[in-house]
Motif scaffolding. Structure first.
Motif, mmCIF file in Angstrom:
data_model
loop_
_atom_site.group_PDB
_atom_site.id
_atom_site.type_symbol
_atom_site.label_atom_id
_atom_site.label_comp_id
_atom_site.label_asym_id
_atom_site.label_seq_id
_atom_site.Cartn_x
_atom_site.Cartn_y
_atom_site.Cartn_z
ATOM 1 N N UNK A 1 4.769 -30.515 -48.856
ATOM 2 C CA UNK A 1 3.875 -30.822 -49.982
ATOM 3 C C UNK A 1 3.622 -29.635 -50.898
ATOM 4 N N UNK A 2 4.439 -28.561 -50.784
ATOM 5 C CA UNK A 2 4.318 -27.414 -51.676
ATOM 6 C C UNK A 2 5.703 -27.048 -52.202
ATOM 7 N N UNK A 3 5.812 -26.927 -53.527
ATOM 8 C CA UNK A 3 7.095 -26.626 -54.137
ATOM 9 C C UNK A 3 6.899 -25.562 -55.203
ATOM 10 N N UNK A 4 7.870 -24.665 -55.303
ATOM 11 C CA UNK A 4 7.846 -23.594 -56.305
ATOM 12 C C UNK A 4 8.984 -23.850 -57.288
ATOM 13 N N UNK A 5 8.651 -23.966 -58.564
ATOM 14 C CA UNK A 5 9.643 -24.244 -59.603
ATOM 15 C C UNK A 5 9.412 -23.303 -60.780
ATOM 16 N N UNK A 6 10.352 -23.291 -61.719
ATOM 17 C CA UNK A 6 10.168 -22.544 -62.954
ATOM 18 C C UNK A 6 9.111 -23.205 -63.823
ATOM 19 N N UNK A 7 8.567 -22.453 -64.742
ATOM 20 C CA UNK A 7 7.517 -22.974 -65.617
ATOM 21 C C UNK A 7 7.970 -24.211 -66.381
ATOM 22 N N UNK A 8 9.232 -24.230 -66.788
ATOM 23 C CA UNK A 8 9.749 -25.368 -67.559
ATOM 24 C C UNK A 8 9.751 -26.664 -66.764
ATOM 25 N N UNK A 9 9.767 -26.572 -65.439
ATOM 26 C CA UNK A 9 9.859 -27.762 -64.597
ATOM 27 C C UNK A 9 8.541 -28.183 -63.964
ATOM 28 N N UNK A 10 7.450 -27.472 -64.249
ATOM 29 C CA UNK A 10 6.195 -27.744 -63.538
ATOM 30 C C UNK A 10 5.653 -29.135 -63.815
ATOM 31 N N UNK A 11 5.637 -29.559 -65.090
ATOM 32 C CA UNK A 11 5.094 -30.881 -65.417
ATOM 33 C C UNK A 11 5.957 -32.000 -64.842
ATOM 34 N N UNK A 12 7.229 -31.742 -64.760
ATOM 35 C CA UNK A 12 8.141 -32.723 -64.168
ATOM 36 C C UNK A 12 7.846 -32.900 -62.680
ATOM 37 N N UNK A 13 7.669 -31.811 -61.961
ATOM 38 C CA UNK A 13 7.379 -31.886 -60.523
ATOM 39 C C UNK A 13 6.008 -32.499 -60.262
#
Length: 503
Positions: A134-146
């Motif tokens: 339940x925890x994921x680290x993504x780039x800023x560009x992908x945060x709203x998508x996740x």
């Protein structure tokens, strides 16, 4: 030393959890990646090396072996850069805490250590949550998508140093929050109020939009076929949450989420040029990617100048139009992509375009006309629910000042008809009449005796196929829904037959 981190990649339209195992041992300095990495993953060793150094950390001058499990699955995502870098830092003792094993890391790394967005984050996030992470680290560009995945904690540090400080408990990151989203609806589309005349074509487009039916427009050049087609999006209803999520997954895989704003709420409208290849139409490649039919899922695929498309390209549409999905088989795997779309097409009646025109005579021979029309096969035409002739406008129609119906008025009728269909078909997980199969028609299409008689006569005189019979019945059901009647009457059947035999 050994460490284990988690990343993710995609397989078709689904995410796959990847276990990244890192072993650092004595020996000559080397970095080897095993587990079927493709070129993008193999090149990550150089990006990771530079990112670690430029972020102020030490890159181990020892033998490093990285295994990507499951080893029999081809990995093709640059998003594995981040889990590889975290694994190396953990194995070399530069990340002290073991909390990193509670995260999934999905991001490409720049040479200076910044996190970059990648395609396919939404299906990856969905799969990770389904696997209990339940925890994921993504780039800023992908945060709203996740963040489209409920109850998933999403972190989007700017660079690798920030993330390592968070994992070591020095400077904790705050989970991202979903930004307010403003649905602009269909306000940005062109309006049917700007179209003079063409009342039959407008009615046909309204019926097609209400039931999700395929439509063929035939008429001379300049009669307004393309103009009418491009306004279809202004009368389509907003997608349901389930439809929107399906479309967003597809556009995430295809890297078409513009500005990474999150959920796609407007129905797709795709209009490929007639020089498109068959692989681009249905999807393909060494590692298959979605084609135009899948990018049009729950939306519209518009083929202008239909007869100019190569026959091989048009014939590959037959199976997706019938099944609502397209299956692409390769040596390593077979992928099924959804393709529940509305096919909208336009063509001239002959090579010169003026066959049947009231103002200009046709200069084509009978042979030219037959060869031109034979470019469209009978089986493909049989899959077109509505055929409509779009004539040249008269001068009086062009100059009239009488106002015509706006898209907003037509759209309201379409939305009401779709609501009736959804209430009837939701138990079958269907959204519109066009998606019904023959077994659904028996319970959804109750006809009056007069309607049954007209349909029987049309079936015999027009030599209809079983598919043609079903499609007339579906269109009639939509016309009845627009009229808000439970039974299909002779008027509804007659209009549906007229649309089937109008060219």
């Amino acid at each position: 030393m050994f460490s284990q981190t988690f990343g993710s990649t995609t397989l078709g339209l689904n995410g796959v959890l990847i276990t990244v195992e890192v072993d650092i041992s004595n020996g000559l300095p080397a970095l080897d990646i095993v587990g079927l990495p493709d070129t993008a993953v193999k090149e990550s060793k150089e990006r990771v090396r530079a990112a670690i150094k430029n972020s102020g950390f030490e890159f181990p001058s020892r033998r490093i072996t990285i295994n990507l499990a499951p080893a029999d699955l081809k990995k093709d995502s640059s998003g594995l850069d981040l889990p590889i870098a975290i694994g190396i830092l953990a194995a070399s003792g530069q990340i002290i805490s073991k909390h990193y094993q509670q995260y999934v890391f999905v991001s490409e790394l720049s040479l200076e250590g910044k996190l970059r967005g990648i395609s396919g984050v939404l299906p990856m996030a969905i799969h990770c949550f389904e696997q209990g992470v339940n925890q994921i680290v993504v780039g800023t560009d992908n945060s709203q998508e996740a963040l489209l995945v409920d109850r998933l904690m999403v972190y989007s540090p700017t660079n690798l140093a920030q993330l390592v400080n968070h994992l070591n408990g020095q400077e904790l990151l705050t989970p991202e929050k979903q930004k307010p989203f403003t649905d602009l609806g269909n306000n940005n589309y062109e309006d049917f109020a700007d179209v003079q005349g063409q009342f039959v074509a407008k009615r046909a487009l309204e019926v097609a939009a209400a039931g999700g039916h395929n439509l063929l427009m035939v008429g001379p050049p300049g009669s307004g076929k393309t103009m009418l087609a491009r306004r279809i999006t202004s009368i389509l209803p907003t997608m349901s949450p389930q439809e929107a999520l399906e479309v967003t997954k597809i556009y995430s895989i295809a890297d078409l989420l513009h500005n990474h704003t999150g959920l796609v709420t407007t129905r797709p409208f795709r209009s490929p040029h007639h020089t498109i290849s068959a692989a681009s139409m249905v999807g393909g490649g060494r590692i298959p990617r979605p084609g135009e039919v899948t990018l049009s899922h729950h939306g519209v695929l518009f083929l202008d100048e239909l007869a100019e498309f190569p026959r091989t390209v048009l014939e590959v549409l037959r199976q997706p139009l019938e099944d609502g999905q397209v299956t692409i088989s390769r040596v390593n795997a077979s992928f099924s992509y959804p393709a529940k779309l509305m096919l909208l097409t336009a063509m001239n009646p002959c090579p010169c375009g003026f066959l049947g025109d009231s103002s200009k005579g046709c200069s084509c021979s009978i042979g030219d006309i037959n060869r031109y029309r034979k470019k469209i096969s009978g089986p493909l035409l049989d899959r077109m629910d509505i055929h409509v002739h779009v004539p040249r406008l008269e001068y009086a129609e062009m100059t009239t000042t009488v106002p015509t119906e706006s898209s907003a008025i037509i759209r309201q009728r379409v939305i009401e008809a779709r609501a009736i269909q959804y209430a009837r078909l939701k138990k079958y997980n269907l959204f519109c009449n066009a998606q019904m199969s023959h077994k659904h028609l028996k319970t959804a299409c109750h006809m009056t005796p007069g309607a049954q008689l007209i349909l029987k006569q049309a079936f015999e005189k027009m030599n209809l196929s079983a598919r043609g019979y079903d499609r007339i019945l579906k269109v009639a059901r939509t016309i009845a829904d627009l009229a808000k009647t439970d039974e299909i009457t002779d008027m509804h059947i007659a209009e549906a037959i007229h649309f089937r035999n109008n060219i």
